[in-house]
Design an enzyme around this catalytic site. Sequence first.
Site, short mmCIF file in Angstrom:
data_model
loop_
_atom_site.label_atom_id
_atom_site.label_comp_id
_atom_site.label_asym_id
_atom_site.label_seq_id
_atom_site.Cartn_x
_atom_site.Cartn_y
_atom_site.Cartn_z
N ASP A 176 0.95 -1.19 -0.11
CA ASP A 176 0.14 -0.01 -0.16
C ASP A 176 0.89 1.30 0.01
O ASP A 176 1.60 1.64 1.09
CB ASP A 176 -0.85 -0.07 1.02
N LYS A 201 -6.09 10.19 -1.43
CA LYS A 201 -5.13 10.86 -0.76
C LYS A 201 -4.17 11.71 -1.52
O LYS A 201 -4.80 12.80 -2.25
CB LYS A 201 -4.45 9.71 0.10
#
Length: 386
Positions: A176, A201
């Site tokens: 990730d 994000k």
Amino acid sequence: MDKKYKFKTRAIHAGFSGDATGAVMPPIYLSTTYKQREPAKPIGDFEYSRSSNPNRSYLETALASLEGGTHGLCFSSGCAALATLLQSLAPNSHVVIGDDVYGGTVRLFAKVFAEKGITFSQVDCSDATAFKNALKPNTQLIWVETPSNPMLKITDIAQICEIKSKYASKAYVFIDNTFATPYLQNPLECGADGVCHSTTKYIGGHSDVVGGALIVKEDTLAENLRFYQNAMGAVPSPMDCFLLLRSLKTLGIRMEEHCKNAEKIVDFLHTQPCVKQIHYPGLKNHLHHDVARTQMRGFGGMISANFNFNIEQVKKLLGRLQLFTLAESLGGVESLIEHPALMTHATVSPQQRKLLGIDDGLLRFSVGIEESDDLIDDLKQALSNL
Ligand SMILES: Cc1ncc(COP(=O)(O)O)c(C=O)c1O
């Protein structure tokens, strides 16, 4: 796009290379379906927008290029990307996940997929022996966040890939990469099989799109994931893909500013007696600073710090801040602050939180790209006489 071009060039040009109108930015193709010449013979590359559409295709191509992968697949959120990957595993598979990951990731494993027979072990993947011992004959997937959330731990990606090849060769390693972004770290180049992003994000960067992505190298893995992407249908809209492609163009310059500002905030926090410990991979005394230096090109905009405060003082501090907005999420141009124990990691068990150091005094900063002096002044006024 040709790999000879550097990151910022690829971020601007990869994915969309123009159309018949000469448009510099891609049109947004809202059409849900595409005309066929005869049954099962589409006119172009698209049939039905869940399966694929031009805007998603541009974004997937651009993300694959930036991560150094061959295939990109986009989803309606980071959680949808992971859920689709987990759905693609064989029944009764085992997964090794890092001990310090986003609370929603733990929830997906513990409360959704564990019920369906996917077992998992949570382990500190920065500890090579613990990681090796967690592998089982039916381990199919290794899922690691580095830097991790919220403690900013670093896992040596090349090392876990090497151990995996020896002891669980059929398993896939997925990193990730949400905190680092492809500008600062390319896990595929370190040997990982796949990369995941919550594009909500840094990739989105403006706190106005929820999205997710998987980027892989291997054709058969991509083909399998593409099948599940279409079958499960957790895909982003063409509008969201347009916005994310637009955001990618400034990812490099945004990340440079996030890194610079974070370093200044870390320096400021060091001068504050109320700060017990700062977690930032750029610090020389960070446990894995050397690994971070090897696999990252910068240390990012995320900082966590344990304050010598009780919960009432923490709440007072949060209430006084003017520029750091108290909110979940991260990676936007604006600075955010959050309290992991009560917010992003509330779903993590209290024992696990204690083990990791997620206490009532821990705050996580997503340092934005405002003027650093203004951010420091904001912290100063909020901390005074607490
Ligand atoms: C590191 C990380 N991965 C994945 C996710 C999940 O992404 P999303 O909120 O887009 O579903 C988050 C969310 O905060 C995250 O911080």
